[in-house]
Design a protein around this motif. Sequence first.
Motif, mmCIF file in Angstrom:
data_model
loop_
_atom_site.group_PDB
_atom_site.id
_atom_site.type_symbol
_atom_site.label_atom_id
_atom_site.label_comp_id
_atom_site.label_asym_id
_atom_site.label_seq_id
_atom_site.Cartn_x
_atom_site.Cartn_y
_atom_site.Cartn_z
ATOM 1 N N PHE A 239 2.778 -25.995 -30.560
ATOM 2 C CA PHE A 239 2.829 -25.515 -31.463
ATOM 3 C C PHE A 239 3.291 -23.626 -30.621
ATOM 4 O O PHE A 239 2.513 -23.963 -29.072
ATOM 5 C CB PHE A 239 2.083 -24.317 -32.539
ATOM 6 N N VAL A 240 4.354 -22.826 -30.835
ATOM 7 C CA VAL A 240 4.171 -22.069 -30.009
ATOM 8 C C VAL A 240 4.353 -20.788 -30.041
ATOM 9 O O VAL A 240 4.297 -20.299 -31.427
ATOM 10 C CB VAL A 240 5.731 -21.563 -28.932
ATOM 11 N N LEU A 241 3.026 -20.006 -29.928
ATOM 12 C CA LEU A 241 2.422 -19.006 -30.656
ATOM 13 C C LEU A 241 3.422 -17.377 -29.953
ATOM 14 O O LEU A 241 3.691 -17.697 -28.646
ATOM 15 C CB LEU A 241 0.793 -17.815 -29.761
ATOM 16 N N LEU A 242 4.057 -16.788 -30.536
ATOM 17 C CA LEU A 242 4.526 -15.044 -29.947
ATOM 18 C C LEU A 242 3.437 -14.494 -30.929
ATOM 19 O O LEU A 242 3.752 -13.758 -32.042
ATOM 20 C CB LEU A 242 5.912 -15.549 -30.265
ATOM 21 N N ALA A 243 3.175 -13.130 -29.441
ATOM 22 C CA ALA A 243 3.760 -12.111 -30.169
ATOM 23 C C ALA A 243 3.249 -11.212 -29.214
ATOM 24 O O ALA A 243 4.017 -10.517 -28.568
ATOM 25 C CB ALA A 243 1.598 -11.603 -29.368
ATOM 26 N N SER A 244 4.048 -9.893 -30.920
ATOM 27 C CA SER A 244 5.107 -8.765 -29.979
ATOM 28 C C SER A 244 4.799 -6.920 -29.853
ATOM 29 O O SER A 244 3.856 -7.112 -31.868
ATOM 30 C CB SER A 244 6.280 -8.786 -29.887
ATOM 31 N N THR A 245 4.658 -6.046 -29.548
ATOM 32 C CA THR A 245 4.258 -4.691 -30.406
ATOM 33 C C THR A 245 6.266 -4.457 -30.578
ATOM 34 O O THR A 245 5.921 -3.212 -31.187
ATOM 35 C CB THR A 245 3.409 -4.314 -29.083
ATOM 36 N N GLU A 246 6.791 -4.842 -30.263
ATOM 37 C CA GLU A 246 7.907 -4.384 -30.158
ATOM 38 C C GLU A 246 8.962 -5.237 -31.428
ATOM 39 O O GLU A 246 9.808 -4.309 -32.239
ATOM 40 C CB GLU A 246 9.359 -4.567 -29.186
ATOM 41 N N ARG A 247 8.447 -6.164 -31.982
ATOM 42 C CA ARG A 247 9.503 -6.090 -33.463
ATOM 43 C C ARG A 247 8.230 -7.036 -34.143
ATOM 44 O O ARG A 247 7.796 -8.130 -33.559
ATOM 45 C CB ARG A 247 10.214 -7.340 -32.500
ATOM 46 N N ALA A 248 8.388 -6.819 -35.400
ATOM 47 C CA ALA A 248 7.791 -7.123 -36.557
ATOM 48 C C ALA A 248 8.072 -9.001 -36.663
ATOM 49 O O ALA A 248 8.942 -9.636 -36.481
ATOM 50 C CB ALA A 248 8.402 -6.932 -37.946
ATOM 51 N N ALA A 249 7.079 -9.873 -36.514
ATOM 52 C CA ALA A 249 7.221 -11.567 -36.354
ATOM 53 C C ALA A 249 7.729 -11.893 -37.570
ATOM 54 O O ALA A 249 8.848 -12.777 -37.389
ATOM 55 C CB ALA A 249 5.573 -11.964 -36.457
ATOM 56 N N GLU A 250 8.025 -10.975 -38.892
ATOM 57 C CA GLU A 250 8.754 -11.912 -39.883
ATOM 58 C C GLU A 250 10.105 -12.041 -39.620
ATOM 59 O O GLU A 250 10.882 -12.907 -40.228
ATOM 60 C CB GLU A 250 8.561 -10.911 -41.065
ATOM 61 N N LEU A 251 10.866 -10.848 -38.796
ATOM 62 C CA LEU A 251 12.498 -10.345 -38.245
ATOM 63 C C LEU A 251 12.635 -12.242 -37.846
ATOM 64 O O LEU A 251 13.487 -12.000 -37.520
ATOM 65 C CB LEU A 251 12.530 -9.784 -37.370
ATOM 66 N N LEU A 252 11.781 -12.641 -37.347
ATOM 67 C CA LEU A 252 12.296 -13.966 -36.684
ATOM 68 C C LEU A 252 12.186 -14.983 -37.419
ATOM 69 O O LEU A 252 12.245 -16.096 -37.076
ATOM 70 C CB LEU A 252 10.723 -14.547 -35.106
ATOM 71 N N LEU A 253 12.277 -14.664 -38.717
ATOM 72 C CA LEU A 253 12.026 -15.829 -39.834
ATOM 73 C C LEU A 253 13.303 -15.970 -40.566
ATOM 74 O O LEU A 253 14.357 -14.828 -40.716
ATOM 75 C CB LEU A 253 11.070 -16.069 -41.041
#
Length: 211
Positions: free
Chosen positions: A186-200
């Motif tokens: 798996f790859v974990l992606l954490a961000s303070t700049e972009r909501a994670a849901e927007l990658l889906l």
Amino acid sequence: MIDWMSRHDPAPCVQVVLPDQGHGNSGYAVLADRKGGAHFLLIPTRSIPGIESPLLSEPRAPNYFAFAWDARSRLADVVGHAVPRGVVGLAVNPPNARSQDQLHIHVECLSPPVVLAIDEASDRIGAGWTALRIGGARFEARRLMGESLERNPFQILAQDIPDDRRTPADYGLLVAGRQFHEGPGFVLLASTERAAELLLDSSCAAAGGTP
């Protein structure tokens, strides 16, 4: 959940798992997102506001991301064929980018640009956090090896925060399935700049799209 307890009918959910005796807080429900498409939500039966909750990083906390990964087969029911692990994404948004104060994990496909970005950066994503840009936003990425999610992503974020000036409440967190040269993971992606849901992507274009 009342229907499940009385008649073993999960509707309007597609799945209900009640807490077991050994882990009294491990219950959850899986339901189709009301916006449609290949988009499901995993929601704990316990009241947990979101990623900022200290309950998620307790030593014996249920691994809700692992439960969400197990629920990914629901995507195939919508798409009409098996969905490869490398295009499956699980996302939790930060408090400032969510619509409700009850933890919910989005289970969808990754958008094609995200799949491409992970492909291109795969060789330099290791066991520690590595900066990665996706769609103009900065993410911190790290890999986890294994067929299943044996380590809890919420605990990883809380115990090894990418920026020690931050707290988990500042982050959106995405778990992407991946087939590395060394094996599944798996790859974990954490961000303070972009909501994670927007990658889906609920159309699941990376897996051939929905019918």
